[in-house]
Design an enzyme around this catalytic site. Structure first.
Site, short mmCIF file in Angstrom:
data_model
loop_
_atom_site.label_atom_id
_atom_site.label_comp_id
_atom_site.label_asym_id
_atom_site.label_seq_id
_atom_site.Cartn_x
_atom_site.Cartn_y
_atom_site.Cartn_z
N ARG A 1 0.84 -1.20 0.00
CA ARG A 1 0.00 0.00 0.00
C ARG A 1 0.87 1.24 0.00
NH1 ARG A 1 -5.03 2.18 2.85
NH2 ARG A 1 -5.02 4.29 2.00
N ARG B 1 -6.24 1.75 -4.43
CA ARG B 1 -5.33 1.13 -3.46
C ARG B 1 -5.29 -0.38 -3.62
NH1 ARG B 1 -8.44 4.01 1.05
NH2 ARG B 1 -8.26 5.46 -0.63
N ASP C 1 -6.79 -1.76 1.84
CA ASP C 1 -7.14 -0.76 2.84
C ASP C 1 -7.77 -1.50 4.01
OD1 ASP C 1 -7.59 1.74 4.00
OD2 ASP C 1 -9.53 1.98 3.03
N ASP D 1 -9.40 -0.69 7.67
CA ASP D 1 -9.88 0.37 8.55
C ASP D 1 -10.45 -0.21 9.83
OD1 ASP D 1 -9.32 2.52 6.85
OD2 ASP D 1 -11.23 2.33 5.81
#
Length: 165
Positions: free
Chosen positions: A87, A96, A99, A101
């Site tokens: 990344r 991307r 990811d 989160d």
């Protein structure tokens, strides 16, 4: 690392290379971390980009984990996995490889320079709420005091565009 277990939800997303394979790899790496157990995994969904629209659609999912890691230590692990998978943070909301989160951690509310929990945009994003409501519909947003299922039902129709893989 704590002796007690906490419940957390992680949003996964990718839209470069082979996004589904990237999510598989991120899950594999997450499961190898001491102090993390993946307890539930949503379906994978293809979803349109948000913010920067001129890019490929994303593949998104949510995993539920039990963890003995504190929130910031968990964030560090997520960022280490992202970095190890290639990344590169160039553009907010841009394309991307992967990811990860941190969406929710128990019922904690955290506002710090490095971490905001609950994730500040999760209640507006179908690509988060759809997989979250699939695996944990009664999970409550600790600020809005609404369940994932309720938040999903309240979204505008255009925010709910998603297709199961």
């Amino acid at each position: 690392m704590s002796d007690s277990w906490s419940l957390a939800y992680i949003g996964l997303g990718a839209n470069l290379g082979d996004p589904a394979a990237q999510l598989d790899e991120a899950r594999r790496r997450l499961a190898q971390i001491d102090g993390i157990e993946i307890t539930r995994v949503s379906s994978y969904y293809t979803t349109p980009p948000v913010g920067v629209l001129d890019q490929p659609w994303f593949v998104n999912a949510v995993v539920e984990i039990r963890t003995r890691l504190a929130p910031l230590a968990l964030l560090d692990v997520l960022q280490e996995i992202e970095n190890a998978m290639g990344r590169i943070r160039k553009e907010r909301w841009g394309p991307r490889l992967v990811d990860l989160d941190l969406l929710l951690y128990n019922t904690m509310i955290i506002q710090s320079p490095r971490l905001v929990i609950p994730h500040p945009e999760m209640h507006r994003r179908g690509f988060v709420l759809l997989p979250l409501a699939e695996i944990a519909p009664q999970t409550r947003h600790p600020v809005l005091h609404k369940t994932a299922a309720t938040l999903l039902a309240e979204l505008e129709p255009q925010a709910k565009v998603a297709y199961k893989l």
